[in-house]
Motif scaffolding. Structure first.
Motif, PDB file in Angstrom:
ATOM      1  N   ILE A   6       0.878  -1.214  -0.123  1.00  0.00           N
ATOM      2  CA  ILE A   6       0.039  -0.012  -0.127  1.00  0.00           C
ATOM      3  C   ILE A   6       0.877   1.282  -0.010  1.00  0.00           C
ATOM      4  N   PHE A   7       0.583   2.167  -0.843  1.00  0.00           N
ATOM      5  CA  PHE A   7       1.183   3.707  -0.874  1.00  0.00           C
ATOM      6  C   PHE A   7       0.378   4.710  -0.732  1.00  0.00           C
ATOM      7  N   ILE A   8       0.343   5.251   0.792  1.00  0.00           N
ATOM      8  CA  ILE A   8      -0.485   6.336   0.896  1.00  0.00           C
ATOM      9  C   ILE A   8       0.195   7.724   0.732  1.00  0.00           C
ATOM     10  N   TYR A   9      -0.629   8.459  -0.119  1.00  0.00           N
ATOM     11  CA  TYR A   9      -0.159   9.777  -0.168  1.00  0.00           C
ATOM     12  C   TYR A   9      -1.283  10.962  -0.360  1.00  0.00           C
ATOM     13  N   PRO A  10      -1.143  12.037  -0.408  1.00  0.00           N
ATOM     14  CA  PRO A  10      -2.000  13.178  -0.258  1.00  0.00           C
ATOM     15  C   PRO A  10      -3.250  12.802  -1.335  1.00  0.00           C
ATOM     16  N   GLY A  11      -4.580  12.649  -0.783  1.00  0.00           N
ATOM     17  CA  GLY A  11      -5.656  12.405  -1.491  1.00  0.00           C
ATOM     18  C   GLY A  11      -6.220  11.011  -1.006  1.00  0.00           C
ATOM     19  N   TYR A  12      -5.625  10.356  -0.190  1.00  0.00           N
ATOM     20  CA  TYR A  12      -5.810   9.188   0.182  1.00  0.00           C
ATOM     21  C   TYR A  12      -7.055   9.506   1.477  1.00  0.00           C
ATOM     22  N   LYS A  13      -7.839   8.684   1.425  1.00  0.00           N
ATOM     23  CA  LYS A  13      -9.033   8.649   2.563  1.00  0.00           C
ATOM     24  C   LYS A  13      -8.643   7.502   3.561  1.00  0.00           C
ATOM     25  N   PHE A  14      -8.351   8.044   4.708  1.00  0.00           N
ATOM     26  CA  PHE A  14      -7.947   6.986   6.031  1.00  0.00           C
ATOM     27  C   PHE A  14      -9.293   6.331   6.200  1.00  0.00           C
ATOM     28  N   LYS A  15      -9.203   4.970   6.567  1.00  0.00           N
ATOM     29  CA  LYS A  15     -10.235   4.257   6.842  1.00  0.00           C
ATOM     30  C   LYS A  15     -10.685   3.978   8.265  1.00  0.00           C
ATOM     31  N   VAL A  16      -9.539   3.686   9.254  1.00  0.00           N
ATOM     32  CA  VAL A  16      -9.306   3.228  10.362  1.00  0.00           C
ATOM     33  C   VAL A  16      -8.514   4.408  11.392  1.00  0.00           C
ATOM     34  N   VAL A  17      -7.412   4.700  10.930  1.00  0.00           N
ATOM     35  CA  VAL A  17      -6.517   5.612  11.499  1.00  0.00           C
ATOM     36  C   VAL A  17      -6.998   6.983  11.920  1.00  0.00           C
ATOM     37  N   ASP A  18      -7.009   7.145  13.115  1.00  0.00           N
ATOM     38  CA  ASP A  18      -7.476   8.607  13.520  1.00  0.00           C
ATOM     39  C   ASP A  18      -6.131   9.592  13.728  1.00  0.00           C
ATOM     40  N   ALA A  19      -5.247   9.071  14.396  1.00  0.00           N
ATOM     41  CA  ALA A  19      -4.122   9.838  14.698  1.00  0.00           C
ATOM     42  C   ALA A  19      -2.737   8.984  14.702  1.00  0.00           C
ATOM     43  N   LEU A  20      -1.692   9.659  14.821  1.00  0.00           N
ATOM     44  CA  LEU A  20      -0.375   9.031  14.300  1.00  0.00           C
ATOM     45  C   LEU A  20       0.733   9.329  15.212  1.00  0.00           C
ATOM     46  N   ILE A  21       1.479   8.538  15.884  1.00  0.00           N
ATOM     47  CA  ILE A  21       2.821   8.826  16.587  1.00  0.00           C
ATOM     48  C   ILE A  21       3.804   8.559  15.720  1.00  0.00           C
ATOM     49  N   THR A  22       4.605   9.414  15.082  1.00  0.00           N
ATOM     50  CA  THR A  22       5.671   9.036  14.227  1.00  0.00           C
ATOM     51  C   THR A  22       7.104  10.019  14.521  1.00  0.00           C
ATOM     52  N   ASN A  23       8.151   9.530  13.826  1.00  0.00           N
ATOM     53  CA  ASN A  23       9.354  10.130  13.860  1.00  0.00           C
ATOM     54  C   ASN A  23       9.529  11.148  12.628  1.00  0.00           C
ATOM     55  N   PHE A  24      10.594  11.810  12.460  1.00  0.00           N
ATOM     56  CA  PHE A  24      10.681  12.788  11.604  1.00  0.00           C
ATOM     57  C   PHE A  24      11.229  11.990  10.144  1.00  0.00           C
ATOM     58  N   HIS A  25      10.749  12.293   9.008  1.00  0.00           N
ATOM     59  CA  HIS A  25      11.339  11.472   8.135  1.00  0.00           C
ATOM     60  C   HIS A  25      12.030  12.111   6.862  1.00  0.00           C
ATOM     61  N   LEU A  26      12.825  11.562   6.175  1.00  0.00           N
ATOM     62  CA  LEU A  26      13.563  11.824   4.986  1.00  0.00           C
ATOM     63  C   LEU A  26      12.896  12.808   3.868  1.00  0.00           C
ATOM     64  N   PRO A  27      13.558  13.623   3.363  1.00  0.00           N
ATOM     65  CA  PRO A  27      13.033  14.364   2.472  1.00  0.00           C
ATOM     66  C   PRO A  27      12.474  13.641   1.417  1.00  0.00           C
ATOM     67  N   GLN A  28      11.473  13.981   0.829  1.00  0.00           N
ATOM     68  CA  GLN A  28      10.937  13.249  -0.733  1.00  0.00           C
ATOM     69  C   GLN A  28      10.787  11.669  -0.422  1.00  0.00           C
ATOM     70  N   SER A  29      10.399  11.239   0.885  1.00  0.00           N
ATOM     71  CA  SER A  29      10.272   9.841   1.171  1.00  0.00           C
ATOM     72  C   SER A  29       8.767   9.574   0.974  1.00  0.00           C
ATOM     73  N   THR A  30       8.364   8.185   0.922  1.00  0.00           N
ATOM     74  CA  THR A  30       7.163   7.838   0.809  1.00  0.00           C
ATOM     75  C   THR A  30       6.346   7.990   2.422  1.00  0.00           C
ATOM     76  N   LEU A  31       7.279   7.886   3.461  1.00  0.00           N
ATOM     77  CA  LEU A  31       6.609   8.131   4.668  1.00  0.00           C
ATOM     78  C   LEU A  31       6.507   9.667   5.022  1.00  0.00           C
ATOM     79  N   LEU A  32       6.968  10.756   4.220  1.00  0.00           N
ATOM     80  CA  LEU A  32       6.732  12.057   4.544  1.00  0.00           C
ATOM     81  C   LEU A  32       5.364  12.205   3.686  1.00  0.00           C
ATOM     82  N   MET A  33       5.126  11.533   2.489  1.00  0.00           N
ATOM     83  CA  MET A  33       4.015  11.531   1.852  1.00  0.00           C
ATOM     84  C   MET A  33       2.713  10.768   2.619  1.00  0.00           C
ATOM     85  N   LEU A  34       2.921   9.815   3.343  1.00  0.00           N
ATOM     86  CA  LEU A  34       1.922   9.234   4.409  1.00  0.00           C
ATOM     87  C   LEU A  34       1.356  10.285   5.085  1.00  0.00           C
ATOM     88  N   ILE A  35       2.517  11.038   5.854  1.00  0.00           N
ATOM     89  CA  ILE A  35       1.764  11.870   7.158  1.00  0.00           C
ATOM     90  C   ILE A  35       1.307  13.123   6.470  1.00  0.00           C
TER      91      ILE A  35
END
Length: 341
Positions: A279-308
């Motif tokens: 699964i690739f989550i990026y802006p435009g994705y509609k979250f189905k179950v997750v309401d909030a997220l605890i995360t670290n700070f991610h690399l520039p241009q990374s898929t993780l930065l796109m997810l958050i």
């Protein structure tokens, strides 16, 4: 949407080379995804932002000491193996350096021959399929001979291998740690439970694809690596009952987030299952179950930065990251944390 839209300036000295002395004393940025408002706290303050009836979903994967240093049997040339994923009982997909020494049929030895390996095939993106020979239990041999596969941006040696494991790690199989969970101590988790917040555990074995750069210009053209996940019936019931009672499902880390969104149906319900997710989550994705997220700070241009950015909005995330740089937060695996509420 362009990959360059997720770039930001990061001074090299802000890349954390080692964990904080006490796990729960890393810094914590609170981001309100509705307003963009930011607060600056210490990680153990997270308990003040969790409500009775909420549910924390944690990834209990355990990192394998998957980096092996050995030699080629014929020439005694040095070789480095990095185990990516098990394809059969004693067969692994492996990154090998230098790759030119690892032709099909090549044989290698580790730990004075305690562990032997033969290349039996070629995998994706230059990886090798390797069959191991040993006596006893493979995981015990690997624990003796292997090193932690720290991310490429960490250049300092790790004094204690357990610092790259969460305190609740259990299911061996990851090539990298689910780093948002590194901030929790057993005491903090106990305090959270005592406040009436449920803990639910799932497993996603993190692959090294998590560190691979996005090589396309438009993010829609990126293909995600696949990773193995598993969710128990007990965990599914905790999550579903939380949603039904009006509590929040809070993912600890992007790995928990990706697993939950893979399993959830359109009504936000989950069920016991296992499999592989890309699964690739990026802006435009509609979250189905997750309401909030605890995360670290991610690399520039990374898929993780796109997810958050999909969860909180790109502009709010990029502003938060600009603030984190100004405030000298510590970035990446051993760095500080963010709670997107």
């Amino acid at each position: 949407m362009q990959v360059k839209d997720f770039d930001y300036y990061l001074p090299e000295e802000l890349i954390a080379q080692h964990p904080t002395a006490k796990r729960d004393e890393a810094r914590l940025m609170i981001l309100d995804k509705a307003t963009g408002e930011l607060e600056h706290k210490v990680f153990k303050d997270i308990i003040n932002y969790l409500n009775p009836g909420d549910c924390l979903v944690l990834n209990d994967t355990r990192v394998l000491p998957a980096r092996l240093i050995g030699e080629k049997e014929e020439t005694h040339g040095k070789i480095e193996f990095l185990l990516l994923k098990r394809t059969d009982k004693d067969t692994w997909e492996t990154l090998v350096k230098p790759g030119k020494r690892a032709k099909i049929g090549s044989k290698f030895a580790f730990g004075n021959g305690e562990l032997k390996a033969e290349v039996i095939g070629l995998g994706e993106e230059g990886s090798r399929i390797v069959k191991f020979e040993y006596e006893g239990i493979f995981e015990e041999v690997l624990d003796r001979l292997g090193q932690m596969p720290l991310p490429p941006y960490i250049t300092e040696a790790l004094e204690d291998k357990e610092m790259y494991q969460t305190v609740y790690s259990k299911e061996q199989g990851s090539a990298a740690a689910p780093t948002a969970g590194l901030h929790f101590t057993e005491e903090l988790l106990e305090d959270i439970k005592n406040k009436g917040i449920k803990l639910a555990f799932l497993t996603l074995h993190v692959g090294l694809g998590t560190f691979r750069p996005v090589k396309v210009d438009e993010i829609e053209n990126h293909t995600m690596h696949s990773e193995y996940y598993s969710m128990s019936k007990e965990t599914a019931e905790i999550i579903n009952s939380t949603k039904e009672a009006g509590g929040r499902v809070i993912a600890v880390g992007t790995t928990s987030n990706r697993t939950l969104e893979t399993i959830a149906d359109e009504n936000g319900r989950v069920k016991e299952q296992s499999g592989w997710t890309d699964i690739f989550i990026y802006p435009g994705y509609k979250f189905k179950v997750v309401d909030a997220l605890i995360t670290n700070f991610h690399l520039p241009q990374s898929t993780l930065l796109m997810l958050i950015s999909a969860l909180a909005g790109r502009d709010k995330i990029m502003n938060a990251y600009e603030t984190a740089v100004k405030e000298e937060y510590r970035f990446f695996s051993f760095g500080d944390a963010m709670f997107i509420k």
